[in-house]
Design a protein around this motif. Structure first.
Motif, PDB file in Angstrom:
ATOM      1  N   ALA A 271      36.438 -59.337  13.495  1.00  0.00           N
ATOM      2  CA  ALA A 271      37.505 -58.927  13.682  1.00  0.00           C
ATOM      3  C   ALA A 271      37.540 -57.636  12.738  1.00  0.00           C
ATOM      4  CB  ALA A 271      38.454 -59.757  13.140  1.00  0.00           C
ATOM      5  N   ASN A 272      37.197 -56.593  12.960  1.00  0.00           N
ATOM      6  CA  ASN A 272      36.839 -55.441  12.028  1.00  0.00           C
ATOM      7  C   ASN A 272      36.351 -54.368  13.057  1.00  0.00           C
ATOM      8  OD1 ASN A 272      36.688 -53.940   9.600  1.00  0.00           O
ATOM      9  ND2 ASN A 272      37.216 -55.730   8.773  1.00  0.00           N
ATOM     10  N   ARG A 273      36.141 -53.256  12.245  1.00  0.00           N
ATOM     11  CA  ARG A 273      35.572 -51.939  12.991  1.00  0.00           C
ATOM     12  C   ARG A 273      34.712 -51.214  12.094  1.00  0.00           C
ATOM     13  NH1 ARG A 273      37.308 -47.543  11.065  1.00  0.00           N
ATOM     14  NH2 ARG A 273      37.254 -46.151  13.264  1.00  0.00           N
ATOM     15  N   GLY A 274      34.108 -50.171  12.528  1.00  0.00           N
ATOM     16  CA  GLY A 274      33.419 -49.317  11.656  1.00  0.00           C
ATOM     17  C   GLY A 274      32.162 -50.009  11.119  1.00  0.00           C
ATOM     18  N   GLU A 275      31.613 -49.409   9.964  1.00  0.00           N
ATOM     19  CA  GLU A 275      30.393 -49.644   9.422  1.00  0.00           C
ATOM     20  C   GLU A 275      29.984 -51.374   8.903  1.00  0.00           C
ATOM     21  OE1 GLU A 275      29.521 -50.847   6.196  1.00  0.00           O
ATOM     22  OE2 GLU A 275      31.305 -50.558   5.464  1.00  0.00           O
ATOM     23  N   ILE A 276      31.045 -51.921   8.748  1.00  0.00           N
ATOM     24  CA  ILE A 276      31.158 -53.498   8.454  1.00  0.00           C
ATOM     25  C   ILE A 276      30.828 -53.999   9.669  1.00  0.00           C
ATOM     26  CG2 ILE A 276      33.658 -53.616   8.281  1.00  0.00           C
ATOM     27  CD1 ILE A 276      30.706 -55.445   6.255  1.00  0.00           C
ATOM     28  N   ALA A 277      31.477 -53.531  10.794  1.00  0.00           N
ATOM     29  CA  ALA A 277      31.301 -54.209  12.196  1.00  0.00           C
ATOM     30  C   ALA A 277      30.216 -54.191  12.381  1.00  0.00           C
ATOM     31  CB  ALA A 277      32.363 -53.963  13.134  1.00  0.00           C
ATOM     32  N   VAL A 278      29.440 -53.190  12.573  1.00  0.00           N
ATOM     33  CA  VAL A 278      28.105 -52.885  12.809  1.00  0.00           C
ATOM     34  C   VAL A 278      27.138 -53.763  11.944  1.00  0.00           C
ATOM     35  CG1 VAL A 278      26.244 -51.184  12.874  1.00  0.00           C
ATOM     36  CG2 VAL A 278      28.475 -50.569  13.754  1.00  0.00           C
ATOM     37  N   ARG A 279      27.122 -53.870  10.528  1.00  0.00           N
ATOM     38  CA  ARG A 279      26.415 -54.595   9.773  1.00  0.00           C
ATOM     39  C   ARG A 279      26.463 -56.083  10.111  1.00  0.00           C
ATOM     40  NH1 ARG A 279      23.705 -57.387   7.439  1.00  0.00           N
ATOM     41  NH2 ARG A 279      23.517 -57.959   5.335  1.00  0.00           N
TER      42      ARG A 279
ATOM     43  N   ALA B 221      42.001 -46.226  20.010  1.00  0.00           N
ATOM     44  CA  ALA B 221      41.133 -45.182  19.358  1.00  0.00           C
ATOM     45  C   ALA B 221      39.903 -45.315  19.142  1.00  0.00           C
ATOM     46  CB  ALA B 221      41.968 -45.072  17.955  1.00  0.00           C
ATOM     47  N   ASP B 222      39.461 -46.712  19.168  1.00  0.00           N
ATOM     48  CA  ASP B 222      37.881 -46.995  19.069  1.00  0.00           C
ATOM     49  C   ASP B 222      37.201 -47.525  20.213  1.00  0.00           C
ATOM     50  OD1 ASP B 222      37.707 -46.574  16.150  1.00  0.00           O
ATOM     51  OD2 ASP B 222      38.167 -48.611  15.799  1.00  0.00           O
ATOM     52  N   ARG B 223      37.721 -46.927  21.446  1.00  0.00           N
ATOM     53  CA  ARG B 223      37.014 -47.242  22.431  1.00  0.00           C
ATOM     54  C   ARG B 223      35.733 -46.882  22.603  1.00  0.00           C
ATOM     55  NH1 ARG B 223      39.330 -48.830  27.079  1.00  0.00           N
ATOM     56  NH2 ARG B 223      41.275 -48.316  26.487  1.00  0.00           N
ATOM     57  N   ASP B 224      35.247 -45.845  22.131  1.00  0.00           N
ATOM     58  CA  ASP B 224      33.957 -45.395  22.302  1.00  0.00           C
ATOM     59  C   ASP B 224      33.131 -45.636  20.867  1.00  0.00           C
ATOM     60  OD1 ASP B 224      34.101 -44.339  24.767  1.00  0.00           O
ATOM     61  OD2 ASP B 224      35.158 -42.632  23.812  1.00  0.00           O
ATOM     62  N   ALA B 225      33.736 -46.190  19.916  1.00  0.00           N
ATOM     63  CA  ALA B 225      33.127 -46.674  18.534  1.00  0.00           C
ATOM     64  C   ALA B 225      31.692 -47.430  18.874  1.00  0.00           C
ATOM     65  CB  ALA B 225      34.268 -47.330  17.787  1.00  0.00           C
ATOM     66  N   LEU B 226      30.924 -47.123  17.761  1.00  0.00           N
ATOM     67  CA  LEU B 226      29.644 -47.740  17.774  1.00  0.00           C
ATOM     68  C   LEU B 226      29.455 -49.281  17.841  1.00  0.00           C
ATOM     69  CD1 LEU B 226      26.568 -47.292  17.777  1.00  0.00           C
ATOM     70  CD2 LEU B 226      26.674 -47.138  15.004  1.00  0.00           C
ATOM     71  N   HIS B 227      30.519 -49.860  17.094  1.00  0.00           N
ATOM     72  CA  HIS B 227      30.710 -51.394  17.043  1.00  0.00           C
ATOM     73  C   HIS B 227      30.964 -51.944  18.549  1.00  0.00           C
ATOM     74  CE1 HIS B 227      35.071 -50.807  16.738  1.00  0.00           C
ATOM     75  NE2 HIS B 227      34.963 -51.967  16.861  1.00  0.00           N
ATOM     76  N   ALA B 228      31.801 -51.147  19.251  1.00  0.00           N
ATOM     77  CA  ALA B 228      32.111 -51.589  20.472  1.00  0.00           C
ATOM     78  C   ALA B 228      30.877 -51.469  21.638  1.00  0.00           C
ATOM     79  CB  ALA B 228      33.422 -50.893  21.086  1.00  0.00           C
ATOM     80  N   GLN B 229      30.218 -50.490  21.215  1.00  0.00           N
ATOM     81  CA  GLN B 229      28.847 -50.409  22.142  1.00  0.00           C
ATOM     82  C   GLN B 229      27.957 -51.176  21.712  1.00  0.00           C
ATOM     83  OE1 GLN B 229      27.755 -46.171  22.631  1.00  0.00           O
ATOM     84  NE2 GLN B 229      29.592 -45.489  21.580  1.00  0.00           N
ATOM     85  N   LEU B 230      27.549 -51.667  20.555  1.00  0.00           N
ATOM     86  CA  LEU B 230      26.524 -52.605  20.134  1.00  0.00           C
ATOM     87  C   LEU B 230      26.685 -53.956  20.399  1.00  0.00           C
ATOM     88  CD1 LEU B 230      25.482 -51.020  16.688  1.00  0.00           C
ATOM     89  CD2 LEU B 230      24.467 -50.628  18.802  1.00  0.00           C
ATOM     90  N   ALA B 231      27.947 -54.459  20.295  1.00  0.00           N
ATOM     91  CA  ALA B 231      28.091 -55.995  20.572  1.00  0.00           C
ATOM     92  C   ALA B 231      27.877 -56.295  21.923  1.00  0.00           C
ATOM     93  CB  ALA B 231      29.582 -56.253  20.416  1.00  0.00           C
TER      94      ALA B 231
ATOM     95  N   ALA C 168      33.475 -68.835  16.061  1.00  0.00           N
ATOM     96  CA  ALA C 168      33.776 -68.314  14.873  1.00  0.00           C
ATOM     97  C   ALA C 168      34.202 -66.978  14.911  1.00  0.00           C
ATOM     98  CB  ALA C 168      32.469 -68.498  14.093  1.00  0.00           C
ATOM     99  N   ILE C 169      35.051 -66.537  13.897  1.00  0.00           N
ATOM    100  CA  ILE C 169      35.312 -65.168  13.597  1.00  0.00           C
ATOM    101  C   ILE C 169      35.025 -64.732  12.219  1.00  0.00           C
ATOM    102  CG2 ILE C 169      37.340 -63.581  13.038  1.00  0.00           C
ATOM    103  CD1 ILE C 169      39.073 -65.274  14.958  1.00  0.00           C
ATOM    104  N   HIS C 170      34.457 -63.509  12.385  1.00  0.00           N
ATOM    105  CA  HIS C 170      34.071 -62.845  10.919  1.00  0.00           C
ATOM    106  C   HIS C 170      35.050 -61.743  10.632  1.00  0.00           C
ATOM    107  CE1 HIS C 170      31.883 -61.248   7.370  1.00  0.00           C
ATOM    108  NE2 HIS C 170      30.858 -61.999   7.570  1.00  0.00           N
ATOM    109  N   PRO C 171      35.715 -61.652   9.537  1.00  0.00           N
ATOM    110  CA  PRO C 171      36.657 -60.643   9.212  1.00  0.00           C
ATOM    111  C   PRO C 171      36.330 -59.620   8.656  1.00  0.00           C
ATOM    112  CG  PRO C 171      36.691 -62.443   7.606  1.00  0.00           C
ATOM    113  CD  PRO C 171      35.686 -62.806   8.469  1.00  0.00           C
TER     114      PRO C 171
END
Length: 447
Positions: free
Chosen positions: A8-16, A35-45, A77-80
């Protein structure tokens, strides 16, 4: 162990977090705003779900949409991460009602430690030193001024539910109190919907020292050493390092034992941080507890070799700590610089935009945490931090040299960043000698 975790997050922490889950064989679900449709975390999951428009209130802070996405995806589970809903006790309660594990402490602990007045009271009962101040929340200027007169100026007014520098004002003398208190309270109401304030003695030019805590569900609590977070702008950290050159082994053991006592008093579980102010005379005071993983957790990972995100997941799954306090060893020195899309020359104004050229350094002892890629559009809707540069070496001097080299190699073009500003700090003689405090930037650098 969990089969699938929603981040339940975005950016570098979501990638981590996604990377840690991959290593553990756990499937992941990313949530993203428009706004994050093409973000890295959305592509890696393994899966990605859109949860709303760009504003955080309609996406990353929308509890119902996040829980609906979790249920629909079949995640258990959810990681925030940090920020957003990571310290929202109501969200944790909603997770519990939906039989979804929240990877973090229980709701009652978040509520107790998130309220600064209650946290102070808990620490005082446990014999943890706290900055002299009000024991109960203050709601009016009149009561606040009376408390400030008793404590003695200068004082600091803080939002009881605050964080990130919001709802916080330093008051140097009595005639300034009413205006500063009213301003801080308005900020608190706007940011946290809470008018409860408290007043503390203002410790001048302190160090900001925090201890990393891990606690399992069986009463085992360990500390993984300290981080010195004294380099800050507008009460927000810019550089963190471990260990701190300001404390010796005797004080390190004492503060570490105090941090464990504080965590036990809070009934803590999972990863958290006990934050202290260290005065110039060696006195230290409990400031707050962060009931989540911290931005700066990589520096602790570098000096201990322990993966904190993996430990978070294991603890939430009901597993006991796999090591004792005696088995934790601090080796070498680690530094972290937060690279923000902001302009230090214009009061750190955020500078979103498209990354037109990107080069990320590497090498022995260099770690880059980011969600940036070539042609990525840094949105204007979220926090300005875009890269974390972490370095490790045998000692502080070598780590500083490595950071100098790494920052000199880092290239982010198309947007304004604070890379040069960070380089200026790292090269300052007082930083290199360890002569720092929370007012270092105001005292040494023009911005």
């Amino acid at each position: 162990m969990f089969q699938k975790i929603l981040i339940a997050n975005r950016g570098e922490i979501a990638v981590r977090i996604i990377r840690a889950c991959r290593e553990m064989g756990i499937k992941t679900v990313a949530v993203y705003s428009q706004a994050d449709r093409d973000a890295l975390h959305a592509q890696l999951a393994d899966e990605a779900v859109c949860i709303g428009p760009a504003p955080a209130a309609e996406s990353y802070l929308n509890m119902e949409r996040i829980l609906s996405a979790t249920i629909a995806a079949g995640a258990d589970a959810i990681h925030p991460g940090f920020g957003f809903l990571s310290e929202n006790s109501r969200f944790v309660e909603m997770c519990e009602k939906c039989h979804i594990t929240f990877i973090g402490p229980p709701a009652k602990v978040i509520s107790r430690m998130g309220n600064k007045s209650e946290a102070r009271h808990t620490m005082m009962e446990a014999g943890v030193p706290v900055v002299p101040g009000t024991k109960e929340a203050v709601y009016t200027v009149q009561d606040g001024r009376k408390a400030a007169d008793q404590i003695g100026y200068p004082v600091i007014v803080k939002a009881s539910s605050g964080g990130g520098g919001k709802g916080m004002r330093i008051v140097e003398k009595a005639e300034e109190f009413e205006g500063q208190f009213s301003t801080a309270q308005r900020e608190s109401i706007n940011a946290f919907a809470d008018d409860a304030m408290y007043i503390e003695k203002y410790v001048q030019r302190p160090r900001h020292i925090e201890f990393q805590i891990l606690a399992d569900q069986y009463g085992h609590v360990v500390q993984l050493g300290e981080r010195d977070c004294s380099i800050q702008r507008r009460h927000q950290k810019l550089i963190e390092e471990s260990p701190s050159c300001a404390i010796d082994e005797k004080l390190r053991r004492e503060m570490g034992d105090t941090a464990i006592r504080a965590a036990k008093a809070a009934g803590y579980e999972n990863a958290g941080t006990i934050e202290f102010l260290l005065d110039r005379d060696g006195s230290y005071y409990f400031m707050e507890m962060n009931t989540r993983i911290q931005v700066e957790h990589p520096v602790t990972e570098m000096v201990t070799g322990i993966d904190l995100v993996r430990e978070q997941i294991r603890i939430a799954a009901g597993e006991p700590l796999s090591f004792t306090q005696e088995e934790i060893t601090i080796r070498g020195h680690a530094l972290e610089c937060r690279i923000n899309a902001e302009n230090p020359a214009r009061h750190f104004m955020p500078c979103p935009g498209t990354v037109t050229n990107l080069h990320l350094p590497g090498g022995n002892g260099v770690r880059i945490e980011t969600a940036l890629f070539q042609d990525y559009m840094v949105p204007a809707n979220y926090d300005s931090m875009i890269v974390k540069v972490i370095v490790y070496d045998r000692n502080r001097d070598l780590a500083i040299r490595k950071m100098q080299s790494t920052l000199g190699e880092l290239v982010i073009e198309g947007i304004t960043t604070n890379i040069d500003f960070q380089y200026e700090i790292i090269n300052h003689p007082d930083f290199q000698s360890g002569n720092t405090n929370t007012h270092f930037i105001e005292e040494h650098l023009s911005c």
